[in-house]
Design a protein around this motif. Structure first.
Motif, mmCIF file in Angstrom:
data_model
loop_
_atom_site.group_PDB
_atom_site.id
_atom_site.type_symbol
_atom_site.label_atom_id
_atom_site.label_comp_id
_atom_site.label_asym_id
_atom_site.label_seq_id
_atom_site.Cartn_x
_atom_site.Cartn_y
_atom_site.Cartn_z
ATOM 1 N N ARG A 19 46.289 35.183 -47.493
ATOM 2 C CA ARG A 19 47.148 34.226 -48.193
ATOM 3 C C ARG A 19 48.011 35.012 -49.170
ATOM 4 N N ASP A 57 46.521 31.408 -44.605
ATOM 5 C CA ASP A 57 46.092 30.196 -45.309
ATOM 6 C C ASP A 57 47.223 29.644 -46.169
ATOM 7 N N ALA A 58 48.292 29.194 -45.480
ATOM 8 C CA ALA A 58 49.430 28.535 -46.143
ATOM 9 C C ALA A 58 50.130 29.465 -47.139
ATOM 10 N N SER A 59 50.442 30.682 -46.702
ATOM 11 C CA SER A 59 51.173 31.609 -47.567
ATOM 12 C C SER A 59 52.551 31.070 -47.909
ATOM 13 N N ASP A 85 47.902 23.891 -44.953
ATOM 14 C CA ASP A 85 47.307 23.649 -46.270
ATOM 15 C C ASP A 85 46.372 24.793 -46.608
ATOM 16 N N ASN A 86 46.154 25.010 -47.899
ATOM 17 C CA ASN A 86 45.252 26.058 -48.355
ATOM 18 C C ASN A 86 43.811 25.578 -48.195
#
Length: 275
Positions: A19, A57-59, A85-86
């Motif tokens: 991320r 993870d949603a960077s 989404d994270n």
């Protein structure tokens, strides 16, 4: 004519969760490729037998672009999964592990790296010991810690781990309990469950490098790690401290459940049971 169904789609997956990792992701990817090629160069496997699974993870930076650029020229297949989404590292590792059915799983964090011997040492060890569920290696730390902490760190991180896919699935993968994620001890629970359920091999030879990066878990715990464990330096925030009793009670419950499942499984395979 009987059709042979192969149990595995490929030899091993290296799951890299990330991320906002633009500063580090290429180093992690290159280290994974280099370790695979060091192993395949000995003629035991082909590079095509391996997959590197990145789970973004949603960077919000250019991490996905850097992964894509690396994948375009990589001699090892790089599969990209992206969360909108994270969801946390546990979800990412489980998603990566669920891609295909590898015989073996490796896990690598975006800010750490494998050393060249890692993949080959782990695979050779598990191939020689079919009764063993996983293998752990030594960890090279970029910053010094008190000697009494070395074993604890090596037993709880997962970057120095290679596990059979069946063992990963038996314990249910990584817990996605949000309270575990808050305390960042999902790796501790995963390691505990594996140790409770399966035999394992251990070598002290360092085959992975664990970096201290501002804000990562190693950095947050660093003051504690420079002192002997009995110093009991508290590195938790007030919110994390409040969650600790709940989290560790769930940890104990998960261990008890795993022990129960192992006893049931071993009973099924006892040789003295009637046919």
């Amino acid at each position: 004519m009987n059709t042979v169904i192969h149990p595995y789609t490929h030899r091993a997956s290296i799951v890299i969760t990330c991320r906002n990792s633009a500063l580090y992701i290429e180093r992690a990817l290159k280290s994974a490729v280099d370790s695979i090629l060091a192993h395949t160069g000995n003629g035991k496997d082909a590079p095509e037998a391996f997959r590197i699974i990145t789970v973004d993870d949603a960077s919000t930076d250019d991490t996905p672009d850097r992964i894509a650029a690396f994948a375009a020229t990589s001699p090892v297949e790089v599969v990209s999964i992206r969360h909108t989404d994270n969801l946390g590292a546990s979800a990412g590792r489980n998603d990566g592990a669920g891609h295909g059915r590898p015989q073996y799983l490796f896990f690598l964090d975006h800010d750490d790296e494998f050393l060249p011997d890692h993949v080959g040492l782990c695979l050779n060890a598990l191939d020689r010991a079919p009764q063993v569920g996983f293998v752990r290696t030594g960890v090279e730390l970029t910053d010094p810690v008190h000697p009494d902490w070395h074993a604890a760190i090596g037993n709880t991180v997962v970057i120095n781990l290679c596990v059979r896919i069946e063992c990963h699935r038996f314990i249910g993968g990584f817990s996605r309990d949000p309270n575990l994620l808050t305390l960042r001890i999902e790796d501790v629970l995963y390691s505990s469950l594996l140790s409770e359920a399966f035999q394992h091999l251990r070598t002290d030879q360092p085959t992975v490098r664990h970096y201290r990066i501002p804000g990562n878990m190693f950095d947050r715990q660093y003051e504690r790690f420079t002192q002997p464990p009995e110093a009991c330096i508290d590195a938790l925030t007030e919110a994390e401290e409040a969650l600790s009793p709940l989290v560790f009670s769930r940890h104990e419950w998960a261990l008890a459940l795993t022990r129960h499942r192992v006893r049931l499984l071993s009973r099924c395979f006892r040789s003295d049971q009637p046919a």
